[in-house]
Design a protein around this motif. Structure first.
Motif, short mmCIF file in Angstrom:
data_model
loop_
_atom_site.label_atom_id
_atom_site.label_comp_id
_atom_site.label_asym_id
_atom_site.label_seq_id
_atom_site.Cartn_x
_atom_site.Cartn_y
_atom_site.Cartn_z
N SER A 29 -4.10 -1.41 -8.16
CA SER A 29 -5.46 -1.06 -7.76
C SER A 29 -5.46 0.32 -7.11
CB SER A 29 -6.02 -2.10 -6.78
OG SER A 29 -7.27 -1.69 -6.25
N SER A 30 -6.57 1.00 -7.22
CA SER A 30 -6.73 2.29 -6.55
C SER A 30 -7.34 2.15 -5.16
CB SER A 30 -7.60 3.22 -7.39
OG SER A 30 -8.90 2.65 -7.57
N ASP A 31 -8.08 1.04 -4.93
CA ASP A 31 -8.79 0.88 -3.66
C ASP A 31 -8.53 -0.45 -2.96
OD1 ASP A 31 -10.10 -0.85 -5.36
OD2 ASP A 31 -12.02 0.20 -5.30
N ASN A 62 -3.44 6.78 -10.61
CA ASN A 62 -4.20 6.62 -9.37
C ASN A 62 -3.98 5.24 -8.72
OD1 ASN A 62 -5.96 7.76 -7.43
ND2 ASN A 62 -7.70 6.62 -8.27
N ASN A 107 -9.56 -3.29 -3.96
CA ASN A 107 -10.66 -4.22 -4.27
C ASN A 107 -10.73 -4.55 -5.76
OD1 ASN A 107 -11.69 -4.39 -1.56
ND2 ASN A 107 -12.48 -2.31 -1.83
N GLU A 164 0.86 -1.18 0.00
CA GLU A 164 0.00 0.00 0.00
C GLU A 164 0.90 1.23 0.00
OE1 GLU A 164 -3.48 2.27 2.60
OE2 GLU A 164 -2.80 0.25 3.18
N ARG A 205 -2.74 2.97 -5.77
CA ARG A 205 -2.45 3.00 -4.33
C ARG A 205 -1.94 1.64 -3.85
NH1 ARG A 205 -4.23 6.19 0.13
NH2 ARG A 205 -2.73 5.75 1.79
N PRO A 240 -1.84 7.86 -3.77
CA PRO A 240 -2.05 7.39 -5.14
C PRO A 240 -1.01 7.99 -6.09
CG PRO A 240 -4.12 8.08 -4.15
CD PRO A 240 -3.03 8.53 -3.22
#
Length: 424
Positions: free
Chosen positions: A224-226, A257, A228, A160, A259, A164
């Motif tokens: 991934s940005s989130d 973007n 998920n 992580e 993260r 972003p």
């Protein structure tokens, strides 16, 4: 109890904390487990989760501050619980130091929060090592290793980032050279590394045979940005062993973007030096906004075969990233009986002629190599030479039905030409 680490630089700091029986108020428990109660915004990582208090086992933990605010004070807590329920909680406080500058600042993964599918409990292996900015191992800090198993099983590591970012390259550093350098420095016993870790091959060896071991064979790199919804940016199958220990970089079209970065291995590599056990092991994971480190060559383009009599001319389009020049290419002609003729050229030329190729159906595979290592393979269409029948290399069974071959010396190169006539 409380421990004040003072100012902690962005790069990981490995701290040794000895737990003694008197810290537990004279409790009788011998075996303990450690639990990270407060990880200080994901910066604290435990290396070992259980041990024996009566032998004053050393507890190592690592602090990464790359994702924290410079100059701010942070605190964390580790709880130790004995087998009979007795416990003690140790507080850890520190001030985040300055963020990386220069070359180190380009690595977006430095100090990132790390999650893994599993972790080895052997000393010297910690997931925090993956983002400490060092692409080499130290004598007591090898990198991250998953748990070891007798059979293959999926493993993964997830980062992580602090914020972003746009990402276009992920770098995986494999298990490197024995950091001890020599047998005398690296081994404390038969097959044991520093601290009693079964790190290197059993037996006294001056050269570490485990270089590159633990690097997965089949794996995906996703972003991934989130955390998920994921986008796969690189898929590798049957990835060759990085036996030179150099970091492998993977380029892809820029993704905005980002993260989270994840490396998922579906097929691990059995280590012949460690009882054939399977594990995923890496020394470092780095992430860059632009293509930064050199990659191994991409697969050559348009591999073509041209046949004249028994000479096969192989041509291809060489491809490389412009950051590391090609050193040469390796060519393998293979027939449908899996017999092979190999050739290798130096430099970035995209063609070679192979003479005296026997009758049969042949396919060429080509890959290039640079200072980093061998690249991806590309294949030609199949071509027929002669009547298209496969003529096997002479062996004991064939010698009973094939007339004695004729041998002639070729002038001026001094090679021998062997010919024989197959029965109808």
């Amino acid at each position: 109890d409380a421990i004040d680490l003072g100012k902690v630089d962005w790069i990981s700091r490995r701290v040794k904390h000895c737990i003694h029986l008197k810290q537990l108020g004279g409790a009788l428990s011998e075996h303990w487990t450690a639990q990270l109660v407060d990880d200080a915004n994901g910066s604290i990582s435990l290396e070992k989760l259980e041990g024996n208090l009566r032998h004053e086992q050393e507890q190592f933990y690592t602090v990464n501050v790359g994702a924290l605010e410079s100059g701010r004070e942070y605190s964390g807590k580790i709880k130790y619980t004995g087998e009979y329920g007795d416990s003690v909680t140790v507080g850890i406080t520190f001030t985040a130091g300055d963020m990386p500058v220069g070359e180190d600042a380009l690595n977006l993964a430095a100090g990132a929060k790390v999650s893994v599918s599993s972790a080895s409990t052997l000393n010297g292996w910690t997931s925090a090592s993956l983002v400490d900015g060092s692409f080499t191992a130290d004598y007591n800090r090898f990198g991250w290793s998953s748990e070891k198993h007798a059979e293959n099983r999926p493993e993964w590591v997830q980062l992580e980032l602090s914020e972003p970012r746009t990402v276009s390259q992920v770098v995986l550093a494999p298990r490197g050279e024995n950091p001890g350098g020599t047998v005398a420095e690296a081994f404390h016993g038969e097959g044991e590394g520093v601290g009693g870790v079964l790190e290197f091959a059993a037996g006294h060896k001056a050269v570490d045979p485990n270089v590159g071991q633990g690097f997965p064979e089949d794996f995906l790199i996703s972003v991934s940005s989130d955390g998920n919804s994921w986008k796969t940016v690189k898929s590798c199958v049957d990835y060759p062993l990085p036996s030179n220990g150099k970091a492998r970089a993977f380029d892809f079209a820029p993704v905005e973007n980002v993260r989270f970065v994840k490396v998922e291995a579906s097929k691990l590599r059995a280590n012949p030096n460690e009882n054939g056990e399977y594990a995923m092991q890496l020394a470092q994971v780095a992430v860059y906004a632009e293509a930064h480190m050199p990659t191994v060559p991409s697969a050559p383009g348009q591999v073509l075969l041209q046949v004249k009599d028994h000479t096969v001319h192989v041509s291809w389009q060489t491809t490389f990233d412009g950051r590391s020049a090609l050193q040469g290419s390796h060519i393998v002609l293979r027939n449908d009986a899996d017999e092979a003729i190999e050739a290798q050229i130096v430099g970035d030329a995209g063609h070679v002629s192979i003479q005296q190729v026997p009758d049969g159906l042949w396919t060429a595979e080509v890959y290039s190599f640079n200072a980093i290592g061998s690249g991806e393979k590309a294949y030609s269409d199949q071509v027929a030479i002669g009547d298209g029948k496969t003529h096997h290399i002479l062996d004991g069974a064939d010698s009973e039905r094939i007339p004695a071959p004729k041998v002639a010396l070729q002038v001026p190169d001094g090679t021998l030409r062997v010919t024989w006539t197959l029965p109808a």
